[in-house]
Design a protein around this motif. Structure first.
Motif, PDB file in Angstrom:
ATOM      1  N   SER A  77      79.218  57.968  23.326  1.00 25.24           N
ATOM      2  CA  SER A  77      80.037  58.947  22.612  1.00 25.24           C
ATOM      3  C   SER A  77      79.279  59.423  21.390  1.00 25.24           C
ATOM      4  CB  SER A  77      81.379  58.332  22.218  1.00 25.24           C
ATOM      5  OG  SER A  77      81.177  57.216  21.362  1.00 25.24           O
ATOM      6  N   SER A  78      79.797  60.465  20.761  1.00 29.50           N
ATOM      7  CA  SER A  78      79.189  61.057  19.568  1.00 29.50           C
ATOM      8  C   SER A  78      80.048  60.730  18.360  1.00 29.50           C
ATOM      9  CB  SER A  78      79.041  62.562  19.727  1.00 29.50           C
ATOM     10  OG  SER A  78      78.569  63.143  18.531  1.00 29.50           O
ATOM     11  N   SER A  79      79.373  60.289  17.279  1.00 33.57           N
ATOM     12  CA  SER A  79      80.107  60.017  16.040  1.00 33.57           C
ATOM     13  C   SER A  79      80.571  61.281  15.339  1.00 33.57           C
ATOM     14  CB  SER A  79      79.217  59.195  15.093  1.00 33.57           C
ATOM     15  OG  SER A  79      78.036  59.914  14.775  1.00 33.57           O
ATOM     16  N   ASP A  80      79.971  62.422  15.684  1.00 32.52           N
ATOM     17  CA  ASP A  80      80.365  63.716  15.094  1.00 32.52           C
ATOM     18  C   ASP A  80      80.570  64.701  16.246  1.00 32.52           C
ATOM     19  OD1 ASP A  80      80.934  65.827  13.505  1.00 32.52           O
ATOM     20  OD2 ASP A  80      78.970  65.988  12.572  1.00 32.52           O
ATOM     21  N   PRO A  81      81.695  64.590  16.980  1.00 29.53           N
ATOM     22  CA  PRO A  81      81.864  65.460  18.152  1.00 29.53           C
ATOM     23  C   PRO A  81      82.016  66.929  17.808  1.00 29.53           C
ATOM     24  CG  PRO A  81      83.888  64.250  17.688  1.00 29.53           C
ATOM     25  CD  PRO A  81      82.852  63.714  16.755  1.00 29.53           C
ATOM     26  N   THR A  82      82.367  67.247  16.576  1.00 32.17           N
ATOM     27  CA  THR A  82      82.523  68.666  16.224  1.00 32.17           C
ATOM     28  C   THR A  82      81.172  69.351  16.083  1.00 32.17           C
ATOM     29  OG1 THR A  82      84.572  68.132  15.071  1.00 32.17           O
ATOM     30  CG2 THR A  82      83.545  70.263  14.573  1.00 32.17           C
ATOM     31  N   ALA A  83      80.258  68.742  15.341  1.00 35.00           N
ATOM     32  CA  ALA A  83      78.943  69.361  15.123  1.00 35.00           C
ATOM     33  C   ALA A  83      77.995  69.094  16.280  1.00 35.00           C
ATOM     34  CB  ALA A  83      78.340  68.856  13.804  1.00 35.00           C
ATOM     35  N   HIS A  84      78.084  67.906  16.882  1.00 31.20           N
ATOM     36  CA  HIS A  84      77.156  67.546  17.961  1.00 31.20           C
ATOM     37  C   HIS A  84      77.962  67.023  19.150  1.00 31.20           C
ATOM     38  CE1 HIS A  84      73.810  67.975  15.188  1.00 31.20           C
ATOM     39  NE2 HIS A  84      74.463  67.231  14.327  1.00 31.20           N
ATOM     40  N   PRO A  85      78.598  67.899  19.928  1.00 33.59           N
ATOM     41  CA  PRO A  85      79.309  67.440  21.128  1.00 33.59           C
ATOM     42  C   PRO A  85      78.323  67.078  22.221  1.00 33.59           C
ATOM     43  CG  PRO A  85      79.410  69.821  20.970  1.00 33.59           C
ATOM     44  CD  PRO A  85      78.722  69.345  19.723  1.00 33.59           C
ATOM     45  N   LEU A  86      78.767  66.184  23.108  1.00 32.58           N
ATOM     46  CA  LEU A  86      77.925  65.751  24.227  1.00 32.58           C
ATOM     47  C   LEU A  86      78.277  66.599  25.434  1.00 32.58           C
ATOM     48  CD1 LEU A  86      78.062  61.873  23.818  1.00 32.58           C
ATOM     49  CD2 LEU A  86      76.438  63.503  22.844  1.00 32.58           C
TER      50      LEU A  86
END
Length: 818
Positions: free
Chosen positions: A236-245
């Motif tokens: 998962s991504s700790s910053d899904p808004t700026a860096h979505p997977l």
């Protein structure tokens, strides 16, 4: 086993070969055939969830999760061959899989023909037995002996180099990424690899196993991953808004595995497991034909290989190739099919003339002269059309040149008109908002021009007492205008004084700046710059008028404690003034009554800031040097005000080192008497320096001349007029070189208007372009300038050899002109 394989060979001989064109071809031997599977059904059978699929004619034998179906390919040199059921872990597992596959895939022909339903049931039970055998062999391969691992530490290192299949589930999208990764590497390296694939920073990725976040330093083998095994992790991504997977691969390829494990045989006869990564080409592969099973109807398509072609080894010596231009020559005999002959009337032979026709030439006979005349007329006609076309082209070219010339002239005229309007706007702005000394000189020049016009009008129209009364009224009006200009000058002086003080404080408080070796700007604050910055902030607070009484008292106390650090007469006076202001403020005195006292405090504090003992950064900005011994070389006496001033207070000139009067006396004399405006001459000198700097970076003479020298050159030598058309507009006059290949000097120049400059600079030889009389007149101007500037020592160093007497120009004159 052997009997079953023979049955397989007999059954597969009945297959039909499919070619791209659809024709049936001869069945190739078993070693040359390429088994395959249907594309849509095979892709549906592949699973990324880690389950093993085993169907009829297929054996999935990979550690953990690998699906090997009919259609999995083993790449060989020159041809891609799909071998059914050759992906296992150990030799025993391979033999068990082959035996199970032979039993399941190749039933007895008698059973197929006699009992088709039983064949299906037997195939299903056989497939179940094969699945159990494969599962048992896989379990034995995945669970090595613990005693053997503890007894061989070197083998553990070799195990760390083995690869495993890592399936990473992207949260929350649910997309699965499958990669082949060495189990001896850490989770941090796996993050870096996945970050490069997903194009996101590795710092935002979080990998978890069984719901717990995995530490980055741990290796895969420490997490229980076995060689050639598989594992499933969530990322998962700790910053899904700026860096979505988001998966970068198109969704139509998601149902295909990224890696497969293939068991190959080496040259030494040993079997080795190789992890093959699947590359997905962006383009659709062409259909190359294949085979179709007669009994099952399964189609096996040919596959294109990705192996590069083998390059021929270099033979060592130079190799040449030659293309020939020989024409193929063919000799062929042509024979008439029918022999033809003519027969005339003769003795013993009669030929009838009943069907004969008389043929006459139409138009008469054409002689050679007539033919040549017709050709000549045709040539002349062609020449006339050609010359007409050439003339039209020349006229069009001249028309385009004329249009371009007119457009250029219009552009130049518009540019000159805009420059003139800009000069007038600038002059009007300087009249309305004078700020500098040149602006006030412009005002006094306009006042003097108006006074002379009014004086001339009064003297020409009035007589006697009326004339005297009009002159007195003119004098009073002139006095009033001078007073108004003086008020504007005082206001501008106060404004400029505040700007000067602000610039001084900013420069003293600025940090030290320089550039590093790589070009980066660097700044450094020292204790002196910090002290200067504190004094600047304190001065700005003291000079501020719109503050409350509490704020003023606080600022006054801060100033008092600051100046008490040094004991001298200046600080004592400043402390006394601060105490007096604080006492008056406590008694309720109005702020308007304290303006004079506060101004005295600001002035004394500014003197405190300019003292190098209290502000060391002010020493580099003071005009007066701190060493008194240096004053004797830079101090001079002014003959106007009889004061000793610095050399910077005098206006330099090329005729002598310093003029006798300082700048203040010179300006005062100009305001009282001549009221001249030198801004136009400054513009001419500024443009001259810019042009010479562009043509020759080492030019010196234009930078030695001052405004007074250029004024003498314009007014006395050239009479303030253009040399060609006698234009007297100083805003439109410029100095250029007389001979453009020689540096500019007062004896190699010509005063022209801006319109004439471009034409003169294109002249290669002035003696051929201008008349002899004009050349003699220009050379006379040059001699006058040489005689004047040769008396100046600094200019005499740059005097070249005297010019010729003009013999070349005089020889072309008639006797009367001489």
């Amino acid at each position: 086993m052997s009997e079953q394989r023979e049955n397989v060979e007999e059954e597969e001989e009945e297959e039909t070969n499919l070619q791209p064109a659809g024709d049936a071809a001869e069945q190739p031997p078993e070693g040359d055939r390429e088994p395959g599977r249907d594309g849509d059904e095979e892709q549906a059978d592949r699973s990324t969830t880690g389950e093993s699929a085993l169907t009829t004619g297929e054996s999935a034998l990979t550690t953990g999760e690998s699906a090997l179906t009919t259609g999995e390919s083993t790449l060989t040199t020159g041809e891609s061959t799909l071998i059914t059921g050759e992906s296992t872990l150990t030799t025993d597992v391979l033999e068990a899989a082959e035996e199970a596959e032979a039993q399941a895939d190749l039933p007895d022909d008698t059973e197929q023909l006699g009992e088709p339903q039983r064949t299906g049931e037997a195939g299903s039970s056989t497939a179940t037995d094969v699945l159990e055998t494969v599962t048992e062999a896989e379990t034995q391969a995945d669970l090595p002996d613990d005693t053997e691992q503890l007894g061989e530490p070197q083998r553990r290192d070799r195990v760390g180099d083995s690869t495993a299949t890592v399936k990473v589930v992207l949260v929350p999208g649910g997309h699965v990424m499958t990669v082949a990764f060495a189990i001896g590497l850490s989770v941090q390296e796996l993050k870096l690899h996945l970050a490069a694939e997903l194009r996101v920073p590795a710092e935002v990725l979080q990998i978890s196993l069984d719901g717990r976040v995995v530490e980055e330093q741990r290796r895969l083998m420490e997490l229980g991953v076995r060689p050639q095994g598989s594992t499933r992790m969530e990322m998962s991504s700790s910053d899904p808004t700026a860096h979505p997977l988001r998966p970068l691969r198109p969704p139509d390829h998601d149902n295909m595995p990224d890696v497969i494990t293939v068991r190959v045989q080496t040259d030494q006869g040993e079997f080795q497991e190789v992890v093959v990564e699947i590359e997905r080409p962006p383009q659709q592969k062409a259909f190359l034909g294949g085979y179709r099973h007669r009994l099952t109807g399964a189609e096996y398509h040919h596959a294109a290989i990705q192996t590069l072609t083998k390059r021929r080894p270099h033979r060592g010596g130079p190799v040449f190739s030659r293309d020939t231009q020989t024409v193929d020559v063919k000799s062929q005999v042509q024979q008439c099919p029918v022999d033809v002959a003519t027969q005339m009337t003769a003795t013993g032979c009669y030929v009838s003339a009943m069907n004969d026709k008389l043929v006459a030439a139409h138009g008469g006979y054409v002689t050679a002269d007539e033919h040549h005349d017709s050709r000549l007329r045709a040539v002349i006609r062609l020449q006339s059309f050609t010359r007409r076309w050439l003339a039209r082209q020349a006229v069009d070219r001249l028309r385009r040149d004329r249009d371009r010339r007119l457009a250029w002239q219009e552009l130049q005229e518009r540019r000159r008109r805009e420059e003139k309007e800009e000069q007038l706007r600038n002059q009007r702005h300087r009249w309305m908002n004078p700020q500098r000394r040149e602006d006030f000189n412009l005002l006094y020049r306009a006042l003097e021009t108006w006074r002379l016009e009014e004086d001339q009008r009064i003297n020409s129209s009035l007589r006697g007492a009326e004339r005297k009364a009009a002159l007195c009224a003119l004098l009073e009006k002139e006095t009033q205008l001078i007073a108004d200009i003086g008020l504007h000058r005082i206001a501008a002086h106060n404004n400029n004084y505040q700007q000067t003080v602000g610039n001084f404080l900013d420069k003293s408080a600025a940090p030290h700046r320089w550039r590093a070796a790589d070009g980066r700007p660097l700044e450094m604050d020292s204790q002196h710059t910090s002290r200067a910055r504190e004094l600047r902030e304190l001065y700005n607070n003291i000079s501020r008028s719109s503050v409350s009484q509490e704020q003023r008292l606080h600022v006054a106390m801060t100033l008092k404690h600051t100046v008490k650090e040094h004991e001298c007469q200046l600080t004592r006076d400043l402390v006394d003034l601060i105490d007096r202001e604080m006492d008056l403020m406590t008694r309720g005195v109005k702020a308007a009554s304290l303006e004079g006292l506060r101004k005295r405090i600001s002035t004394l504090f500014l003197q405190y800031i300019k003292t190098p003992a209290f502000n060391p950064e002010a020493a580099k900005l003071l005009k007066v040097p701190q060493n008194p011994s240096q004053l004797k070389n830079i101090m001079f006496l002014c003959r106007g005000c009889h004061r000793y001033l610095l050399s910077s207070d005098f206006r330099p000139s090329a005729s002598d080192c310093l003029s006798g009067r300082c700048c203040s006396c010179t300006d005062l004399d100009n305001i009282a008497r001549s009221r001249q405006d030198f801004s136009r001459y400054k513009d001419i000198l500024r443009r001259l320096r810019a042009d010479e700097q562009r043509l020759n970076g080492e030019a010196k003479i234009p930078f030695l001349l001052q405004v007074e020298d250029l004024r003498y050159l314009v007014e006395v030598v050239w009479a303030s007029r253009s040399a060609l058309h006698a234009s007297s507009d100083l805003y439109n006059l410029v100095f250029v070189r007389w001979e453009r290949r020689t540096d500019w000097s007062p004896w190699n120049c010509i005063l022209l208007s801006k319109e004439e400059t471009s034409a003169h600079l294109e002249v290669e030889d002035v003696h051929k372009a201008y008349e002899a009389t004009f050349i003699l007149w220009i050379e006379h101007k040059h001699r006058l300038a040489r005689c004047h500037f040769s008396q100046i020592p600094v200019m005499a160093e740059h005097l070249g050899p005297p010019p010729s007497t003009g013999k070349r120009a005089v020889d072309g004159l008639p006797a009367s002109a001489r």
